[in-house]
Design a protein around this motif. Structure first.
Motif, PDB file in Angstrom:
ATOM      1  N   LYS A  66       2.041   2.009  -3.367  1.00 24.58           N
ATOM      2  CA  LYS A  66       1.003   2.525  -4.306  1.00 24.58           C
ATOM      3  C   LYS A  66       0.850   4.080  -4.261  1.00 24.58           C
ATOM      4  O   LYS A  66       0.626   4.659  -5.036  1.00 24.58           O
ATOM      5  CB  LYS A  66      -0.183   1.629  -4.100  1.00 24.58           C
ATOM      6  CG  LYS A  66      -0.465   0.344  -4.700  1.00 24.58           C
ATOM      7  CD  LYS A  66      -1.710  -0.213  -4.362  1.00 24.58           C
ATOM      8  CE  LYS A  66      -1.576  -1.728  -4.842  1.00 24.58           C
ATOM      9  NZ  LYS A  66      -3.024  -2.426  -4.450  1.00 24.58           N
ATOM     10  N   VAL A  67       0.894   4.573  -2.976  1.00 23.71           N
ATOM     11  CA  VAL A  67       0.856   5.790  -2.693  1.00 23.71           C
ATOM     12  C   VAL A  67       2.178   6.635  -2.677  1.00 23.71           C
ATOM     13  O   VAL A  67       2.299   7.691  -2.234  1.00 23.71           O
ATOM     14  CB  VAL A  67       0.026   6.043  -1.439  1.00 23.71           C
ATOM     15  CG1 VAL A  67      -1.321   5.640  -1.299  1.00 23.71           C
ATOM     16  CG2 VAL A  67       0.664   5.461  -0.086  1.00 23.71           C
ATOM     17  N   LYS A  68       3.267   5.974  -3.083  1.00 27.75           N
ATOM     18  CA  LYS A  68       4.504   6.425  -3.128  1.00 27.75           C
ATOM     19  C   LYS A  68       5.126   7.002  -1.794  1.00 27.75           C
ATOM     20  O   LYS A  68       6.147   7.681  -1.725  1.00 27.75           O
ATOM     21  CB  LYS A  68       4.561   7.601  -4.134  1.00 27.75           C
ATOM     22  CG  LYS A  68       4.102   7.409  -5.483  1.00 27.75           C
ATOM     23  CD  LYS A  68       4.911   6.592  -6.147  1.00 27.75           C
ATOM     24  CE  LYS A  68       4.431   6.305  -7.797  1.00 27.75           C
ATOM     25  NZ  LYS A  68       4.633   4.985  -8.250  1.00 27.75           N
ATOM     26  N   LEU A  69       4.660   6.417  -0.702  1.00 29.59           N
ATOM     27  CA  LEU A  69       5.299   6.751   0.537  1.00 29.59           C
ATOM     28  C   LEU A  69       6.640   6.100   0.517  1.00 29.59           C
ATOM     29  O   LEU A  69       7.562   6.514   1.495  1.00 29.59           O
ATOM     30  CB  LEU A  69       4.194   5.966   1.803  1.00 29.59           C
ATOM     31  CG  LEU A  69       4.540   6.664   3.087  1.00 29.59           C
ATOM     32  CD1 LEU A  69       4.620   8.040   3.060  1.00 29.59           C
ATOM     33  CD2 LEU A  69       3.529   5.871   4.102  1.00 29.59           C
ATOM     34  N   LEU A  71       0.859  -1.352  -0.043  1.00 27.54           N
ATOM     35  CA  LEU A  71       0.086   0.112   0.205  1.00 27.54           C
ATOM     36  C   LEU A  71       1.007   1.292  -0.207  1.00 27.54           C
ATOM     37  O   LEU A  71       0.527   2.371  -0.837  1.00 27.54           O
ATOM     38  CB  LEU A  71      -1.067  -0.088   1.449  1.00 27.54           C
ATOM     39  CG  LEU A  71      -1.977   1.092   1.344  1.00 27.54           C
ATOM     40  CD1 LEU A  71      -2.870   1.288   0.146  1.00 27.54           C
ATOM     41  CD2 LEU A  71      -2.437   0.989   2.500  1.00 27.54           C
ATOM     42  N   SER A  72       1.864   1.205   0.640  1.00 35.68           N
ATOM     43  CA  SER A  72       2.612   2.250   0.721  1.00 35.68           C
ATOM     44  C   SER A  72       3.497   2.557  -0.558  1.00 35.68           C
ATOM     45  O   SER A  72       4.005   3.801  -1.025  1.00 35.68           O
ATOM     46  CB  SER A  72       3.940   2.303   1.836  1.00 35.68           C
ATOM     47  OG  SER A  72       4.869   1.129   1.604  1.00 35.68           O
ATOM     48  N   ASN A  83       1.646  14.148  -3.235  1.00 37.44           N
ATOM     49  CA  ASN A  83       2.051  13.486  -4.312  1.00 37.44           C
ATOM     50  C   ASN A  83       0.949  12.849  -5.205  1.00 37.44           C
ATOM     51  O   ASN A  83       0.834  12.609  -6.389  1.00 37.44           O
ATOM     52  CB  ASN A  83       2.922  12.189  -4.133  1.00 37.44           C
ATOM     53  CG  ASN A  83       4.201  12.406  -3.411  1.00 37.44           C
ATOM     54  OD1 ASN A  83       5.008  13.419  -3.756  1.00 37.44           O
ATOM     55  ND2 ASN A  83       4.762  11.470  -2.433  1.00 37.44           N
ATOM     56  N   VAL A 124       1.486  12.357   1.203  1.00 33.41           N
ATOM     57  CA  VAL A 124       0.720  11.527   0.451  1.00 33.41           C
ATOM     58  C   VAL A 124      -0.058  12.308  -0.435  1.00 33.41           C
ATOM     59  O   VAL A 124      -0.212  12.168  -1.567  1.00 33.41           O
ATOM     60  CB  VAL A 124      -0.004  10.591   1.336  1.00 33.41           C
ATOM     61  CG1 VAL A 124      -1.018   9.688   0.434  1.00 33.41           C
ATOM     62  CG2 VAL A 124       0.733   9.412   1.910  1.00 33.41           C
TER      63      VAL A 124
END
Length: 140
Positions: free
Chosen positions: A66-69, A63-64, A140, A137
């Motif tokens: 996917k959200v570019k974390l 998940l991180s 981005n 988040v």
């Protein structure tokens, strides 16, 4: 040494006993503190592993990504995934409580009070970190 010549063995023992008792009490308090520290450290390690596995099982790392974390974490020098990062963060929070308890058990109340004042600051730090990450988040 004329002072000791005039004293009996009972007088010398009576003179030394309070100091000897203080040494024994201090050593026992130190041992209690070390025991609390050791048990707390073992518990904190188990909790870190459990949390890291739990977050990996619910696929928090994916998940991180996917959200570019993960890119943000890499930029600030954190190479491990967010699951390991959160597990380590929880480990250190537990260790702060453990160190505070161990210092109280060892009779180091001043250290425990300083740690307590730092722990009072933790909720504000955590909430500002959540707001910051949420802002990253969204940016981005």
């Amino acid at each position: 040494m004329k002072f000791f010549d005039s004293m009996s063995a009972e007088d010398i023992q009576e003179l030394i006993m309070p100091y000897w008792q203080a040494v024994i009490d201090g050593a026992l308090a130190l041992l209690k503190g070390v025991f609390v520290l050791l048990v707390g450290w073992l518990i904190a390690r188990m909790v870190r592993k459990l949390i890291t596995k739990l977050f990996k099982k619910i696929k928090l790392d994916e998940l991180s990504e996917k959200v570019k974390l993960d890119v943000f974490f890499a930029r600030i020098g954190i190479k491990e995934g967010i699951s390991a990062f959160l597990g380590t963060a929880v480990y250190w929070i537990i260790m702060l409580f453990v160190i505070m308890g161990a210092s109280r058990a060892a009779g180091l109340d001043m250290l425990a009070e300083k740690l307590e004042s730092f722990l009072d600051f933790m909720p504000a730090l955590f909430s500002s970190l959540v707001v910051f990450l949420f802002g990253m988040v969204l940016a981005n």
